[in-house]
Design a protein around this motif. Structure first.
Motif, PDB file in Angstrom:
ATOM      1  N   ILE A  74       0.864  -1.178   0.000  1.00  0.00           N
ATOM      2  CA  ILE A  74       0.000   0.000   0.000  1.00  0.00           C
ATOM      3  C   ILE A  74       0.900   1.227   0.000  1.00  0.00           C
ATOM      4  CG2 ILE A  74      -1.785   1.258   1.253  1.00  0.00           C
ATOM      5  CD1 ILE A  74      -2.708  -1.379   2.432  1.00  0.00           C
ATOM      6  N   LYS A  75       1.117   1.752  -1.171  1.00  0.00           N
ATOM      7  CA  LYS A  75       2.034   2.883  -1.312  1.00  0.00           C
ATOM      8  C   LYS A  75       1.297   4.165  -1.681  1.00  0.00           C
ATOM      9  CE  LYS A  75       5.954  -0.050  -2.601  1.00  0.00           C
ATOM     10  NZ  LYS A  75       6.951  -0.390  -3.647  1.00  0.00           N
ATOM     11  N   THR A  76       0.428   4.086  -2.681  1.00  0.00           N
ATOM     12  CA  THR A  76      -0.280   5.284  -3.129  1.00  0.00           C
ATOM     13  C   THR A  76      -1.635   5.400  -2.429  1.00  0.00           C
ATOM     14  OG1 THR A  76      -1.425   4.178  -4.956  1.00  0.00           O
ATOM     15  CG2 THR A  76       0.802   5.004  -5.391  1.00  0.00           C
ATOM     16  N   VAL A  77      -2.247   6.555  -2.588  1.00  0.00           N
ATOM     17  CA  VAL A  77      -3.588   6.751  -2.021  1.00  0.00           C
ATOM     18  C   VAL A  77      -4.580   5.806  -2.695  1.00  0.00           C
ATOM     19  CG1 VAL A  77      -5.445   8.424  -1.640  1.00  0.00           C
ATOM     20  CG2 VAL A  77      -3.060   9.158  -1.480  1.00  0.00           C
ATOM     21  N   ASP A  78      -4.389   5.559  -4.000  1.00  0.00           N
ATOM     22  CA  ASP A  78      -5.251   4.593  -4.686  1.00  0.00           C
ATOM     23  C   ASP A  78      -5.137   3.210  -4.054  1.00  0.00           C
ATOM     24  OD1 ASP A  78      -6.445   6.274  -6.515  1.00  0.00           O
ATOM     25  OD2 ASP A  78      -5.034   5.846  -8.142  1.00  0.00           O
ATOM     26  N   ASP A  79      -3.913   2.802  -3.712  1.00  0.00           N
ATOM     27  CA  ASP A  79      -3.710   1.503  -3.042  1.00  0.00           C
ATOM     28  C   ASP A  79      -4.454   1.474  -1.704  1.00  0.00           C
ATOM     29  OD1 ASP A  79      -1.992   0.708  -5.079  1.00  0.00           O
ATOM     30  OD2 ASP A  79      -0.197   1.364  -4.018  1.00  0.00           O
ATOM     31  N   LEU A  80      -4.335   2.569  -0.962  1.00  0.00           N
ATOM     32  CA  LEU A  80      -4.977   2.652   0.340  1.00  0.00           C
ATOM     33  C   LEU A  80      -6.495   2.592   0.189  1.00  0.00           C
ATOM     34  CD1 LEU A  80      -4.663   3.075   3.398  1.00  0.00           C
ATOM     35  CD2 LEU A  80      -4.713   5.549   2.974  1.00  0.00           C
ATOM     36  N   PHE A  81      -7.016   3.280  -0.839  1.00  0.00           N
ATOM     37  CA  PHE A  81      -8.464   3.260  -1.066  1.00  0.00           C
ATOM     38  C   PHE A  81      -8.954   1.844  -1.373  1.00  0.00           C
ATOM     39  CE2 PHE A  81     -11.984   3.064  -4.033  1.00  0.00           C
ATOM     40  CZ  PHE A  81     -12.970   3.686  -3.285  1.00  0.00           C
ATOM     41  N   GLU A  82      -8.233   1.126  -2.216  1.00  0.00           N
ATOM     42  CA  GLU A  82      -8.662  -0.230  -2.583  1.00  0.00           C
ATOM     43  C   GLU A  82      -8.772  -1.106  -1.336  1.00  0.00           C
ATOM     44  OE1 GLU A  82      -9.807  -1.102  -5.376  1.00  0.00           O
ATOM     45  OE2 GLU A  82      -9.263   0.711  -6.473  1.00  0.00           O
ATOM     46  N   ASP A  83      -7.816  -0.971  -0.416  1.00  0.00           N
ATOM     47  CA  ASP A  83      -7.839  -1.770   0.806  1.00  0.00           C
ATOM     48  C   ASP A  83      -8.987  -1.333   1.717  1.00  0.00           C
ATOM     49  OD1 ASP A  83      -5.917  -3.789   2.307  1.00  0.00           O
ATOM     50  OD2 ASP A  83      -6.623  -2.358   3.800  1.00  0.00           O
ATOM     51  N   TRP A  84      -9.192  -0.030   1.830  1.00  0.00           N
ATOM     52  CA  TRP A  84     -10.285   0.509   2.660  1.00  0.00           C
ATOM     53  C   TRP A  84     -11.638   0.132   2.094  1.00  0.00           C
ATOM     54  CZ3 TRP A  84     -13.305   5.161   1.345  1.00  0.00           C
ATOM     55  CH2 TRP A  84     -14.142   5.580   2.385  1.00  0.00           C
ATOM     56  N   HIS A  85     -11.745   0.159   0.769  1.00  0.00           N
ATOM     57  CA  HIS A  85     -13.037  -0.087   0.123  1.00  0.00           C
ATOM     58  C   HIS A  85     -13.486  -1.538   0.271  1.00  0.00           C
ATOM     59  CE1 HIS A  85     -16.393   0.798  -2.383  1.00  0.00           C
ATOM     60  NE2 HIS A  85     -16.029  -0.018  -3.345  1.00  0.00           N
TER      61      HIS A  85
ATOM     62  N   GLY B  18     -13.470  -3.196   2.937  1.00  0.00           N
ATOM     63  CA  GLY B  18     -14.281  -3.180   4.161  1.00  0.00           C
ATOM     64  C   GLY B  18     -15.632  -2.521   3.938  1.00  0.00           C
ATOM     65  N   ASN B  19     -15.680  -1.488   3.078  1.00  0.00           N
ATOM     66  CA  ASN B  19     -16.946  -0.816   2.778  1.00  0.00           C
ATOM     67  C   ASN B  19     -17.929  -1.756   2.104  1.00  0.00           C
ATOM     68  OD1 ASN B  19     -16.156   1.627   3.826  1.00  0.00           O
ATOM     69  ND2 ASN B  19     -15.447   2.449   1.877  1.00  0.00           N
ATOM     70  N   ILE B  20     -17.407  -2.606   1.210  1.00  0.00           N
ATOM     71  CA  ILE B  20     -18.263  -3.528   0.475  1.00  0.00           C
ATOM     72  C   ILE B  20     -18.999  -4.456   1.433  1.00  0.00           C
ATOM     73  CG2 ILE B  20     -18.240  -5.474  -1.153  1.00  0.00           C
ATOM     74  CD1 ILE B  20     -15.928  -4.060  -2.580  1.00  0.00           C
ATOM     75  N   LYS B  21     -18.312  -4.872   2.484  1.00  0.00           N
ATOM     76  CA  LYS B  21     -18.928  -5.760   3.474  1.00  0.00           C
ATOM     77  C   LYS B  21     -19.798  -4.996   4.471  1.00  0.00           C
ATOM     78  CE  LYS B  21     -14.916  -8.855   3.298  1.00  0.00           C
ATOM     79  NZ  LYS B  21     -13.783  -9.418   4.076  1.00  0.00           N
ATOM     80  N   ARG B  22     -19.416  -3.732   4.744  1.00  0.00           N
ATOM     81  CA  ARG B  22     -20.048  -2.980   5.835  1.00  0.00           C
ATOM     82  C   ARG B  22     -21.235  -2.138   5.385  1.00  0.00           C
ATOM     83  NH1 ARG B  22     -18.919   2.182   7.631  1.00  0.00           N
ATOM     84  NH2 ARG B  22     -17.205   2.323   6.146  1.00  0.00           N
ATOM     85  N   LEU B  23     -21.146  -1.544   4.202  1.00  0.00           N
ATOM     86  CA  LEU B  23     -22.156  -0.590   3.761  1.00  0.00           C
ATOM     87  C   LEU B  23     -23.186  -1.217   2.831  1.00  0.00           C
ATOM     88  CD1 LEU B  23     -19.875   2.490   2.973  1.00  0.00           C
ATOM     89  CD2 LEU B  23     -21.084   1.979   5.097  1.00  0.00           C
ATOM     90  N   LYS B  24     -24.397  -0.715   2.902  1.00  0.00           N
ATOM     91  CA  LYS B  24     -25.444  -1.192   2.000  1.00  0.00           C
ATOM     92  C   LYS B  24     -25.202  -0.677   0.592  1.00  0.00           C
ATOM     93  CE  LYS B  24     -30.465  -1.260   1.373  1.00  0.00           C
ATOM     94  NZ  LYS B  24     -31.778  -0.814   1.897  1.00  0.00           N
ATOM     95  N   HIS B  25     -24.648   0.553   0.480  1.00  0.00           N
ATOM     96  CA  HIS B  25     -24.390   1.148  -0.837  1.00  0.00           C
ATOM     97  C   HIS B  25     -22.923   1.597  -0.917  1.00  0.00           C
ATOM     98  CE1 HIS B  25     -28.649   1.089  -1.859  1.00  0.00           C
ATOM     99  NE2 HIS B  25     -28.902   1.605  -0.674  1.00  0.00           N
ATOM    100  N   PRO B  26     -21.983   0.660  -1.013  1.00  0.00           N
ATOM    101  CA  PRO B  26     -20.557   1.031  -1.060  1.00  0.00           C
ATOM    102  C   PRO B  26     -20.172   1.781  -2.325  1.00  0.00           C
ATOM    103  CG  PRO B  26     -20.846  -1.308  -1.558  1.00  0.00           C
ATOM    104  CD  PRO B  26     -22.182  -0.801  -1.096  1.00  0.00           C
ATOM    105  N   ASN B  27     -21.064   1.778  -3.317  1.00  0.00           N
ATOM    106  CA  ASN B  27     -20.762   2.498  -4.553  1.00  0.00           C
ATOM    107  C   ASN B  27     -20.764   4.010  -4.347  1.00  0.00           C
ATOM    108  OD1 ASN B  27     -23.672   1.972  -4.187  1.00  0.00           O
ATOM    109  ND2 ASN B  27     -23.921   3.233  -6.013  1.00  0.00           N
ATOM    110  N   ILE B  28     -21.405   4.481  -3.277  1.00  0.00           N
ATOM    111  CA  ILE B  28     -21.483   5.933  -3.056  1.00  0.00           C
ATOM    112  C   ILE B  28     -20.116   6.515  -2.681  1.00  0.00           C
ATOM    113  CG2 ILE B  28     -22.507   7.766  -1.643  1.00  0.00           C
ATOM    114  CD1 ILE B  28     -25.044   6.063  -1.509  1.00  0.00           C
TER     115      ILE B  28
ATOM    116  N   ASN C 141      -7.618   7.504   8.278  1.00  0.00           N
ATOM    117  CA  ASN C 141      -7.637   6.774   9.555  1.00  0.00           C
ATOM    118  C   ASN C 141      -7.336   5.299   9.320  1.00  0.00           C
ATOM    119  OD1 ASN C 141      -8.079   8.809  11.412  1.00  0.00           O
ATOM    120  ND2 ASN C 141     -10.312   8.641  11.334  1.00  0.00           N
ATOM    121  N   HIS C 142      -7.837   4.780   8.209  1.00  0.00           N
ATOM    122  CA  HIS C 142      -7.547   3.391   7.841  1.00  0.00           C
ATOM    123  C   HIS C 142      -6.043   3.223   7.612  1.00  0.00           C
ATOM    124  CE1 HIS C 142      -8.371  -0.592   6.214  1.00  0.00           C
ATOM    125  NE2 HIS C 142      -7.667  -0.301   5.143  1.00  0.00           N
ATOM    126  N   GLY C 143      -5.428   4.227   7.008  1.00  0.00           N
ATOM    127  CA  GLY C 143      -3.980   4.178   6.793  1.00  0.00           C
ATOM    128  C   GLY C 143      -3.204   4.167   8.090  1.00  0.00           C
TER     129      GLY C 143
END
Length: 404
Positions: free
Chosen positions: A93-104, A106-116, A170-172
Protein backbone atom coordinates in the motif's frame (compact mmCIF):
# COMPACT_ATOMS: atom_id res chain seq x y z
CA UNK A 1 15.40 -39.67 2.28
CA UNK A 2 17.72 -37.62 0.07
CA UNK A 3 17.13 -34.27 -1.49
CA UNK A 4 15.22 -33.88 -4.73
CA UNK A 5 16.97 -33.32 -8.03
CA UNK A 6 15.78 -31.13 -10.88
CA UNK A 7 15.26 -34.26 -12.96
CA UNK A 8 13.12 -35.85 -10.24
CA UNK A 9 11.02 -32.70 -9.96
CA UNK A 10 10.32 -32.75 -13.71
CA UNK A 11 9.35 -36.43 -13.53
CA UNK A 12 6.98 -35.92 -10.57
CA UNK A 13 5.11 -33.19 -12.44
CA UNK A 14 4.03 -35.86 -14.94
CA UNK A 15 3.35 -38.50 -12.29
CA UNK A 16 0.82 -38.97 -9.49
CA UNK A 17 -0.26 -36.14 -7.23
CA UNK A 18 1.42 -35.91 -3.86
CA UNK A 19 3.72 -34.07 -1.49
CA UNK A 20 7.45 -34.69 -1.86
CA UNK A 21 10.02 -33.67 0.77
CA UNK A 22 13.28 -31.97 -0.14
CA UNK A 23 14.46 -31.52 3.45
CA UNK A 24 14.57 -28.58 5.85
CA UNK A 25 10.78 -28.23 5.76
CA UNK A 26 10.61 -27.69 1.97
CA UNK A 27 8.10 -29.75 -0.01
CA UNK A 28 7.24 -30.02 -3.68
CA UNK A 29 3.47 -30.40 -4.10
CA UNK A 30 1.73 -31.85 -7.16
CA UNK A 31 -2.02 -31.25 -6.65
CA UNK A 32 -4.76 -33.30 -8.28
CA UNK A 33 -5.76 -30.16 -10.18
CA UNK A 34 -3.88 -26.94 -10.71
CA UNK A 35 -0.20 -26.16 -11.05
CA UNK A 36 2.61 -27.72 -8.96
CA UNK A 37 4.04 -25.49 -6.23
CA UNK A 38 6.58 -25.26 -3.42
CA UNK A 39 5.44 -25.37 0.21
CA UNK A 40 7.28 -24.79 3.48
CA UNK A 41 6.38 -26.46 6.78
CA UNK A 42 7.68 -25.06 10.06
CA UNK A 43 6.82 -24.75 13.77
CA UNK A 44 5.96 -21.41 15.43
CA UNK A 45 4.65 -21.05 18.99
CA UNK A 46 4.46 -24.85 19.21
CA UNK A 47 2.10 -25.00 16.20
CA UNK A 48 2.77 -26.62 12.85
CA UNK A 49 2.25 -24.16 10.01
CA UNK A 50 2.43 -24.30 6.25
CA UNK A 51 2.93 -21.57 3.67
CA UNK A 52 3.13 -21.53 -0.10
CA UNK A 53 6.39 -20.20 -1.50
CA UNK A 54 5.45 -20.09 -5.15
CA UNK A 55 4.53 -22.09 -8.21
CA UNK A 56 7.07 -24.29 -10.01
CA UNK A 57 6.65 -22.07 -13.06
CA UNK A 58 7.99 -19.14 -11.01
CA UNK A 59 10.51 -20.86 -8.70
CA UNK A 60 13.13 -23.41 -9.74
CA UNK A 61 14.35 -26.02 -7.25
CA UNK A 62 17.38 -23.89 -6.42
CA UNK A 63 15.25 -20.75 -5.98
CA UNK A 64 12.77 -22.62 -3.77
CA UNK A 65 15.61 -23.84 -1.52
CA UNK A 66 16.94 -20.30 -1.19
CA UNK A 67 13.46 -18.92 -0.40
CA UNK A 68 12.88 -21.67 2.18
CA UNK A 69 16.24 -20.93 3.82
CA UNK A 70 15.37 -17.24 4.13
CA UNK A 71 11.98 -18.02 5.67
CA UNK A 72 13.52 -20.45 8.17
CA UNK A 73 16.08 -17.80 9.12
CA UNK A 74 13.18 -15.45 9.91
CA UNK A 75 11.60 -18.17 12.02
CA UNK A 76 14.80 -18.74 14.02
CA UNK A 77 15.04 -14.99 14.64
CA UNK A 78 11.57 -15.04 16.18
CA UNK A 79 9.51 -13.70 13.26
CA UNK A 80 6.76 -15.95 11.98
CA UNK A 81 7.26 -16.16 8.16
CA UNK A 82 3.49 -16.01 7.58
CA UNK A 83 3.25 -12.82 9.63
CA UNK A 84 6.21 -11.40 7.74
CA UNK A 85 4.47 -12.23 4.46
CA UNK A 86 1.31 -10.40 5.56
CA UNK A 87 3.35 -7.36 6.56
CA UNK A 88 5.05 -7.39 3.18
CA UNK A 89 1.66 -7.43 1.45
CA UNK A 90 0.56 -4.46 3.56
CA UNK A 91 3.73 -2.68 2.55
CA UNK A 92 2.41 -2.77 -1.02
CA UNK A 93 0.00 0.00 0.00
CA UNK A 94 2.03 2.88 -1.31
CA UNK A 95 -0.28 5.28 -3.13
CA UNK A 96 -3.59 6.75 -2.02
CA UNK A 97 -5.25 4.59 -4.69
CA UNK A 98 -3.71 1.50 -3.04
CA UNK A 99 -4.98 2.65 0.34
CA UNK A 100 -8.46 3.26 -1.07
CA UNK A 101 -8.66 -0.23 -2.58
CA UNK A 102 -7.84 -1.77 0.81
CA UNK A 103 -10.28 0.51 2.66
CA UNK A 104 -13.04 -0.09 0.12
CA UNK A 105 -12.94 -3.85 0.67
CA UNK A 106 -14.28 -3.18 4.16
CA UNK A 107 -16.95 -0.82 2.78
CA UNK A 108 -18.26 -3.53 0.47
CA UNK A 109 -18.93 -5.76 3.47
CA UNK A 110 -20.05 -2.98 5.83
CA UNK A 111 -22.16 -0.59 3.76
CA UNK A 112 -25.44 -1.19 2.00
CA UNK A 113 -24.39 1.15 -0.84
CA UNK A 114 -20.56 1.03 -1.06
CA UNK A 115 -20.76 2.50 -4.55
CA UNK A 116 -21.48 5.93 -3.06
CA UNK A 117 -18.08 6.52 -1.36
CA UNK A 118 -16.42 4.85 -4.34
CA UNK A 119 -18.09 7.30 -6.74
CA UNK A 120 -17.04 10.32 -4.66
CA UNK A 121 -13.48 9.00 -4.42
CA UNK A 122 -13.10 8.22 -8.14
CA UNK A 123 -14.66 11.48 -9.28
CA UNK A 124 -13.51 14.09 -6.77
CA UNK A 125 -10.60 12.75 -4.69
CA UNK A 126 -8.54 10.43 -6.86
CA UNK A 127 -7.93 12.98 -9.67
CA UNK A 128 -6.11 15.17 -7.12
CA UNK A 129 -4.13 12.66 -5.01
CA UNK A 130 -4.79 9.12 -6.22
CA UNK A 131 -1.32 8.58 -7.72
CA UNK A 132 0.55 10.25 -4.84
CA UNK A 133 2.29 8.37 -2.03
CA UNK A 134 -0.10 8.07 0.89
CA UNK A 135 2.39 9.44 3.43
CA UNK A 136 3.07 12.51 1.27
CA UNK A 137 -0.47 13.92 1.43
CA UNK A 138 -0.78 17.16 3.42
CA UNK A 139 -3.63 19.27 4.75
CA UNK A 140 -3.15 21.61 1.78
CA UNK A 141 -4.01 18.75 -0.57
CA UNK A 142 -7.25 18.11 1.35
CA UNK A 143 -8.10 21.81 1.22
CA UNK A 144 -7.62 21.86 -2.55
CA UNK A 145 -9.96 18.88 -2.96
CA UNK A 146 -12.67 20.53 -0.86
CA UNK A 147 -12.32 23.90 -2.61
CA UNK A 148 -12.59 22.26 -6.01
CA UNK A 149 -15.85 20.54 -5.09
CA UNK A 150 -17.36 23.62 -3.44
CA UNK A 151 -16.45 25.75 -6.47
CA UNK A 152 -18.33 23.29 -8.68
CA UNK A 153 -21.51 24.08 -6.73
CA UNK A 154 -21.76 20.82 -4.76
CA UNK A 155 -21.41 21.65 -1.05
CA UNK A 156 -23.07 18.40 0.11
CA UNK A 157 -20.55 16.37 -1.91
CA UNK A 158 -17.73 18.41 -0.35
CA UNK A 159 -18.96 17.33 3.09
CA UNK A 160 -19.12 13.71 1.93
CA UNK A 161 -15.62 13.90 0.47
CA UNK A 162 -14.24 15.26 3.75
CA UNK A 163 -15.88 12.42 5.68
CA UNK A 164 -14.45 9.81 3.31
CA UNK A 165 -10.98 11.39 3.44
CA UNK A 166 -11.01 11.21 7.23
CA UNK A 167 -12.09 7.56 7.17
CA UNK A 168 -9.62 6.67 4.43
CA UNK A 169 -6.57 8.15 6.16
CA UNK A 170 -7.64 6.77 9.56
CA UNK A 171 -7.55 3.39 7.84
CA UNK A 172 -3.98 4.18 6.79
CA UNK A 173 -3.06 4.90 10.41
CA UNK A 174 -4.56 1.56 11.48
CA UNK A 175 -2.35 -0.22 8.95
CA UNK A 176 0.72 1.73 10.06
CA UNK A 177 1.00 3.19 6.56
CA UNK A 178 0.57 6.74 7.90
CA UNK A 179 1.57 8.49 11.07
CA UNK A 180 -1.12 11.20 10.94
CA UNK A 181 -4.40 12.00 9.22
CA UNK A 182 -4.09 15.06 6.92
CA UNK A 183 -7.87 15.57 6.96
CA UNK A 184 -8.36 15.41 10.73
CA UNK A 185 -8.24 19.16 11.39
CA UNK A 186 -10.98 20.01 8.89
CA UNK A 187 -14.68 20.36 9.73
CA UNK A 188 -17.80 20.85 7.61
CA UNK A 189 -17.27 24.61 7.87
CA UNK A 190 -14.11 24.08 5.78
CA UNK A 191 -16.06 22.04 3.23
CA UNK A 192 -19.68 22.59 2.22
CA UNK A 193 -20.90 24.08 5.49
CA UNK A 194 -23.75 22.90 7.69
CA UNK A 195 -26.36 21.51 5.34
CA UNK A 196 -29.77 23.10 5.46
CA UNK A 197 -32.87 21.02 6.00
CA UNK A 198 -33.90 19.53 2.69
CA UNK A 199 -37.44 20.81 2.24
CA UNK A 200 -37.36 22.25 -1.29
CA UNK A 201 -40.45 21.44 -3.32
CA UNK A 202 -41.30 23.16 -6.60
CA UNK A 203 -44.61 24.89 -7.14
CA UNK A 204 -46.64 24.25 -10.30
CA UNK A 205 -45.51 27.62 -11.68
CA UNK A 206 -41.86 26.73 -11.01
CA UNK A 207 -42.29 23.35 -12.69
CA UNK A 208 -43.90 24.96 -15.73
CA UNK A 209 -41.04 27.49 -15.94
CA UNK A 210 -38.39 24.77 -15.58
CA UNK A 211 -39.92 22.59 -18.31
CA UNK A 212 -40.24 25.63 -20.60
CA UNK A 213 -36.56 26.58 -20.15
CA UNK A 214 -35.50 22.95 -20.60
CA UNK A 215 -37.46 22.66 -23.88
CA UNK A 216 -36.04 25.92 -25.19
CA UNK A 217 -32.49 24.71 -24.47
CA UNK A 218 -32.70 21.17 -25.80
CA UNK A 219 -29.17 21.50 -27.20
CA UNK A 220 -27.79 21.44 -23.63
CA UNK A 221 -30.69 19.77 -21.78
CA UNK A 222 -31.28 16.60 -23.77
CA UNK A 223 -34.65 14.98 -24.40
CA UNK A 224 -33.56 12.02 -22.26
CA UNK A 225 -32.89 14.39 -19.35
CA UNK A 226 -36.21 16.12 -19.94
CA UNK A 227 -38.21 12.88 -19.89
CA UNK A 228 -36.29 11.61 -16.86
CA UNK A 229 -37.30 14.73 -14.89
CA UNK A 230 -40.92 14.40 -16.05
CA UNK A 231 -40.99 10.76 -14.94
CA UNK A 232 -39.37 11.49 -11.59
CA UNK A 233 -41.82 14.22 -10.62
CA UNK A 234 -44.76 12.12 -11.88
CA UNK A 235 -43.86 8.78 -10.29
CA UNK A 236 -41.93 10.05 -7.26
CA UNK A 237 -39.26 7.38 -7.48
CA UNK A 238 -35.62 7.85 -6.47
CA UNK A 239 -33.22 9.02 -9.15
CA UNK A 240 -31.08 5.90 -9.52
CA UNK A 241 -34.12 3.63 -9.32
CA UNK A 242 -35.21 5.24 -12.60
CA UNK A 243 -31.94 6.13 -14.34
CA UNK A 244 -30.45 2.67 -13.76
CA UNK A 245 -33.64 0.76 -14.60
CA UNK A 246 -33.47 -2.02 -17.21
CA UNK A 247 -36.33 -2.49 -19.64
CA UNK A 248 -36.85 -5.98 -18.21
CA UNK A 249 -38.57 -4.41 -15.18
CA UNK A 250 -41.26 -2.76 -17.32
CA UNK A 251 -44.41 -4.35 -18.68
CA UNK A 252 -45.82 -1.70 -21.00
CA UNK A 253 -48.77 -3.92 -21.90
CA UNK A 254 -49.86 -4.44 -18.30
CA UNK A 255 -48.70 -0.88 -17.53
CA UNK A 256 -46.62 -1.89 -14.51
CA UNK A 257 -43.04 -1.20 -13.44
CA UNK A 258 -41.90 -4.00 -11.15
CA UNK A 259 -39.09 -2.51 -9.09
CA UNK A 260 -37.24 -5.36 -7.29
CA UNK A 261 -36.14 -5.13 -3.67
CA UNK A 262 -32.44 -5.35 -4.56
CA UNK A 263 -32.66 -2.11 -6.56
CA UNK A 264 -34.91 -0.28 -4.13
CA UNK A 265 -33.14 1.99 -1.64
CA UNK A 266 -35.73 1.04 0.97
CA UNK A 267 -34.99 -2.63 0.37
CA UNK A 268 -38.66 -3.24 -0.43
CA UNK A 269 -39.82 -4.13 -3.93
CA UNK A 270 -42.95 -2.53 -5.34
CA UNK A 271 -45.24 -2.72 -8.39
CA UNK A 272 -45.65 0.80 -9.75
CA UNK A 273 -48.76 1.57 -11.84
CA UNK A 274 -47.91 3.44 -15.03
CA UNK A 275 -50.41 6.08 -16.24
CA UNK A 276 -51.16 6.33 -19.97
CA UNK A 277 -49.08 9.48 -20.31
CA UNK A 278 -46.10 7.75 -18.68
CA UNK A 279 -46.51 4.83 -21.10
CA UNK A 280 -46.19 7.28 -24.00
CA UNK A 281 -43.02 8.77 -22.51
CA UNK A 282 -41.57 5.29 -22.02
CA UNK A 283 -42.39 4.27 -25.58
CA UNK A 284 -40.51 7.32 -26.81
CA UNK A 285 -37.56 6.39 -24.61
CA UNK A 286 -37.72 2.84 -25.97
CA UNK A 287 -37.25 4.20 -29.48
CA UNK A 288 -34.46 6.49 -28.32
CA UNK A 289 -32.72 3.59 -26.54
CA UNK A 290 -32.16 1.87 -29.92
CA UNK A 291 -32.37 -1.63 -28.47
CA UNK A 292 -30.26 -0.94 -25.35
CA UNK A 293 -31.03 -2.94 -22.23
CA UNK A 294 -31.58 0.17 -20.11
CA UNK A 295 -34.27 2.87 -20.22
CA UNK A 296 -31.58 5.56 -20.02
CA UNK A 297 -28.49 4.04 -21.68
CA UNK A 298 -25.15 5.77 -21.31
CA UNK A 299 -24.54 8.10 -24.26
CA UNK A 300 -20.80 8.12 -23.66
CA UNK A 301 -18.05 5.54 -23.37
CA UNK A 302 -18.42 4.39 -19.77
CA UNK A 303 -18.04 1.39 -17.52
CA UNK A 304 -21.72 1.80 -16.66
CA UNK A 305 -24.29 0.94 -19.33
CA UNK A 306 -26.82 3.45 -17.95
CA UNK A 307 -27.03 7.19 -17.29
CA UNK A 308 -24.33 8.57 -14.99
CA UNK A 309 -25.18 9.34 -11.37
CA UNK A 310 -24.49 13.08 -11.74
CA UNK A 311 -25.91 13.60 -15.24
CA UNK A 312 -29.27 15.08 -14.27
CA UNK A 313 -28.00 17.32 -11.47
CA UNK A 314 -25.23 18.64 -13.72
CA UNK A 315 -27.74 19.37 -16.48
CA UNK A 316 -30.06 21.22 -14.09
CA UNK A 317 -27.16 23.15 -12.54
CA UNK A 318 -26.09 24.23 -16.03
CA UNK A 319 -29.50 25.85 -16.55
CA UNK A 320 -28.75 27.83 -13.38
CA UNK A 321 -25.56 29.18 -14.97
CA UNK A 322 -22.89 26.85 -13.68
CA UNK A 323 -21.01 24.06 -15.44
CA UNK A 324 -18.50 22.03 -13.42
CA UNK A 325 -14.95 22.13 -14.72
CA UNK A 326 -15.55 25.08 -17.07
CA UNK A 327 -13.84 28.43 -16.65
CA UNK A 328 -16.38 30.24 -18.82
CA UNK A 329 -19.81 29.59 -17.37
CA UNK A 330 -23.08 29.46 -19.37
CA UNK A 331 -25.78 32.11 -18.88
CA UNK A 332 -28.12 31.67 -15.91
CA UNK A 333 -31.38 30.81 -17.66
CA UNK A 334 -33.33 30.36 -14.42
CA UNK A 335 -32.06 33.33 -12.41
CA UNK A 336 -35.56 34.13 -11.16
CA UNK A 337 -35.92 30.71 -9.56
CA UNK A 338 -34.41 29.14 -6.44
CA UNK A 339 -31.97 26.34 -7.22
CA UNK A 340 -33.22 22.77 -6.90
CA UNK A 341 -31.78 19.28 -7.28
CA UNK A 342 -33.11 16.05 -8.74
CA UNK A 343 -34.13 14.76 -5.32
CA UNK A 344 -36.33 17.84 -4.90
CA UNK A 345 -38.47 16.50 -7.76
CA UNK A 346 -39.35 13.49 -5.59
CA UNK A 347 -40.34 15.82 -2.74
CA UNK A 348 -42.32 17.88 -5.27
CA UNK A 349 -44.24 14.76 -6.29
CA UNK A 350 -45.20 14.14 -2.65
CA UNK A 351 -46.29 17.75 -2.23
CA UNK A 352 -48.41 17.68 -5.40
CA UNK A 353 -50.04 14.42 -4.36
CA UNK A 354 -51.08 16.04 -1.09
CA UNK A 355 -52.32 19.15 -2.91
CA UNK A 356 -54.59 17.08 -5.17
CA UNK A 357 -56.16 15.38 -2.15
CA UNK A 358 -54.36 12.03 -2.14
CA UNK A 359 -54.56 10.41 1.29
CA UNK A 360 -51.29 10.44 3.22
CA UNK A 361 -50.80 6.67 3.45
CA UNK A 362 -51.46 6.31 -0.30
CA UNK A 363 -49.00 9.10 -1.13
CA UNK A 364 -46.37 7.48 1.10
CA UNK A 365 -46.74 4.17 -0.75
CA UNK A 366 -46.48 6.04 -4.07
CA UNK A 367 -42.97 7.03 -2.95
CA UNK A 368 -42.33 3.45 -1.72
CA UNK A 369 -42.06 4.63 1.88
CA UNK A 370 -42.83 2.05 4.54
CA UNK A 371 -45.95 2.85 6.53
CA UNK A 372 -45.12 3.83 10.11
CA UNK A 373 -46.25 2.48 13.43
CA UNK A 374 -48.96 -0.12 13.93
CA UNK A 375 -50.32 0.46 10.45
CA UNK A 376 -46.98 -0.45 8.94
CA UNK A 377 -46.85 -3.68 10.94
CA UNK A 378 -50.35 -4.96 10.34
CA UNK A 379 -51.46 -3.32 7.08
CA UNK A 380 -50.02 -5.32 4.18
CA UNK A 381 -52.42 -3.91 1.58
CA UNK A 382 -50.35 -2.10 -1.05
CA UNK A 383 -52.98 0.39 -2.30
CA UNK A 384 -52.19 -0.40 -5.94
CA UNK A 385 -55.54 0.81 -7.31
CA UNK A 386 -55.46 3.93 -5.15
CA UNK A 387 -51.90 4.67 -6.25
CA UNK A 388 -52.89 4.15 -9.88
CA UNK A 389 -55.69 6.69 -9.57
CA UNK A 390 -53.49 9.22 -7.76
CA UNK A 391 -50.56 8.93 -10.19
CA UNK A 392 -52.85 9.10 -13.22
CA UNK A 393 -54.35 12.34 -11.93
CA UNK A 394 -50.90 13.77 -11.23
CA UNK A 395 -49.60 12.64 -14.65
CA UNK A 396 -52.23 14.71 -16.43
CA UNK A 397 -51.24 17.78 -14.43
CA UNK A 398 -47.53 17.28 -15.15
CA UNK A 399 -48.22 16.64 -18.82
CA UNK A 400 -50.12 19.89 -19.12
CA UNK A 401 -47.07 21.66 -17.66
CA UNK A 402 -44.48 19.82 -19.73
CA UNK A 403 -46.19 19.09 -23.02
CA UNK A 404 -44.25 20.07 -26.11
Amino acid sequence: MGKLTAKEVSAKVKGKSGRFADGGGLYFVVPKSGQPYWMLRYTANKKRKEMTLGKLADLSLADARLEAALKMKQQREGLDPLLAKKRQQQAQIKTVDDLFEDWHLGNIKRLKHPNIPERVYRKDIAPHIGDAKAESITARDIREILRSIVNSGRPAIANDALLYCKQLFNHGIKLDVLGANPASAFSVSDAGGVEKSKDRALSLDELAFFFKIARENSHSFSRDNYLACALLVTLGMRKTELTEAPWSEFDLTEKIWRLPAERSKSGVGIDIPLPEIVIEWLKELQVRACGAAYVFPSRRTSKRPYMGADTLNRAITKLFGHEAGKIKQPPNLMSDMEHFTVHDLRRTCRSLLAAQGTLGHVAERCLNHKLKGVEGIYNRYDYFDERKEALSKLAIEIYNLSKT
